[in-house]
Design a protein around this motif. Structure first.
Motif, short mmCIF file in Angstrom:
data_model
loop_
_atom_site.label_atom_id
_atom_site.label_comp_id
_atom_site.label_asym_id
_atom_site.label_seq_id
_atom_site.Cartn_x
_atom_site.Cartn_y
_atom_site.Cartn_z
N ALA A 33 -28.82 11.79 6.54
CA ALA A 33 -28.91 12.18 7.95
C ALA A 33 -28.04 11.30 8.84
O ALA A 33 -28.36 11.10 10.00
CB ALA A 33 -30.36 12.13 8.40
N TRP A 34 -26.96 10.77 8.29
CA TRP A 34 -26.06 9.93 9.08
C TRP A 34 -24.96 10.82 9.67
O TRP A 34 -24.31 11.57 8.95
CB TRP A 34 -25.43 8.85 8.21
N ASP A 35 -24.81 10.77 10.97
CA ASP A 35 -23.78 11.56 11.64
C ASP A 35 -22.61 10.67 12.01
O ASP A 35 -22.77 9.67 12.70
CB ASP A 35 -24.35 12.21 12.91
N THR A 36 -21.43 11.05 11.56
CA THR A 36 -20.24 10.29 11.89
C THR A 36 -19.99 10.33 13.40
O THR A 36 -20.15 11.38 14.03
CB THR A 36 -19.00 10.83 11.15
N GLY A 41 -19.13 12.84 17.29
CA GLY A 41 -20.29 13.18 16.47
C GLY A 41 -20.39 14.66 16.14
O GLY A 41 -21.39 15.10 15.59
N SER A 42 -19.35 15.43 16.42
CA SER A 42 -19.42 16.88 16.21
C SER A 42 -19.48 17.26 14.73
O SER A 42 -19.93 18.35 14.40
CB SER A 42 -18.24 17.58 16.88
N ALA A 43 -19.04 16.38 13.83
CA ALA A 43 -19.03 16.72 12.40
C ALA A 43 -20.42 16.61 11.77
O ALA A 43 -20.65 17.15 10.70
CB ALA A 43 -18.07 15.81 11.65
N SER A 59 -14.57 2.73 3.58
CA SER A 59 -13.24 2.47 4.15
C SER A 59 -12.22 3.52 3.71
O SER A 59 -11.19 3.69 4.35
CB SER A 59 -12.75 1.07 3.76
N MET A 60 -12.53 4.25 2.65
CA MET A 60 -11.62 5.28 2.14
C MET A 60 -11.79 6.61 2.86
O MET A 60 -11.03 7.54 2.62
CB MET A 60 -11.86 5.49 0.64
N VAL A 66 -15.34 4.88 10.68
CA VAL A 66 -15.52 4.68 12.12
C VAL A 66 -16.97 4.32 12.46
O VAL A 66 -17.26 3.99 13.60
CB VAL A 66 -15.08 5.91 12.94
N GLY A 67 -17.84 4.34 11.48
CA GLY A 67 -19.24 4.01 11.72
C GLY A 67 -19.50 2.53 11.87
O GLY A 67 -20.60 2.14 12.27
N GLY A 68 -18.51 1.69 11.57
CA GLY A 68 -18.64 0.26 11.77
C GLY A 68 -19.71 -0.40 10.92
O GLY A 68 -19.98 0.01 9.78
N LYS A 69 -20.34 -1.43 11.46
CA LYS A 69 -21.31 -2.25 10.73
C LYS A 69 -22.52 -1.43 10.25
O LYS A 69 -23.00 -1.64 9.14
CB LYS A 69 -21.77 -3.42 11.62
#
Length: 136
Positions: A33-36, A41-43, A59-60, A66-69
């Motif tokens: 349930a992680w949204d980029t 966040g549209s994806a 990282s690939m 782009v989600g960072g830490k």
């Protein structure tokens, strides 16, 4: 371990219940349930978006990187769960809440997102509304 896409949720519940009823293996059910945050966040959590997290190589993937830490933490949590499951049949580790096995009575599911959480019978009522004729 059973993969759960939102669009596949009803069949995943049914499959999990049938497998748990066999009593010949443990079932762990999960939902990614992680949204980029890419493109505002549209994806959302698109199909296969979990793979960079499971493989711990966000990282690939531009959408994951782009989600960072928070994305890095989630990747560590998910990959450790998959490694533990592959090694000993139990995905639990210190980086996630305790994840009980799925049973028909207690439909536990791990929801992997910016905050990982375990729910019991998470969205059964919603599934009954969306697919009222589906036999679970």
């Amino acid at each position: 371990m059973l993969y759960v896409d939102t669009m596949l949720r009803a069949p995943a519940i049914k499959t999990s219940r049938l497998k748990a009823d066999q009593n010949d293996g443990v079932v762990y059910n999960y939902m990614f349930a992680w949204d980029t945050p890419l493109d505002g966040g549209s994806a959302i959590s698109y199909h296969c978006s979990k793979l960079p997290f499971i493989l711990n190589n966000i990282s690939m993937s531009k959408a994951s990187a782009v989600g960072g830490k928070l994305a890095e933490i989630l990747a560590d949590c998910m990959s450790a769960a998959w490694i533990n499951f592959a090694k000993n049949g139990n995905p639990n580790h210190s980086g996630i809440p305790y994840w009980p096995a799925f049973t028909r009575e207690y439909g536990y599911i791990m929801i992997f997102g910016n905050k990982c959480m375990v729910k019991k019978n998470h969205d059964y009522e919603l599934m009954k509304l969306l697919v009222p004729d589906y036999v679970f």
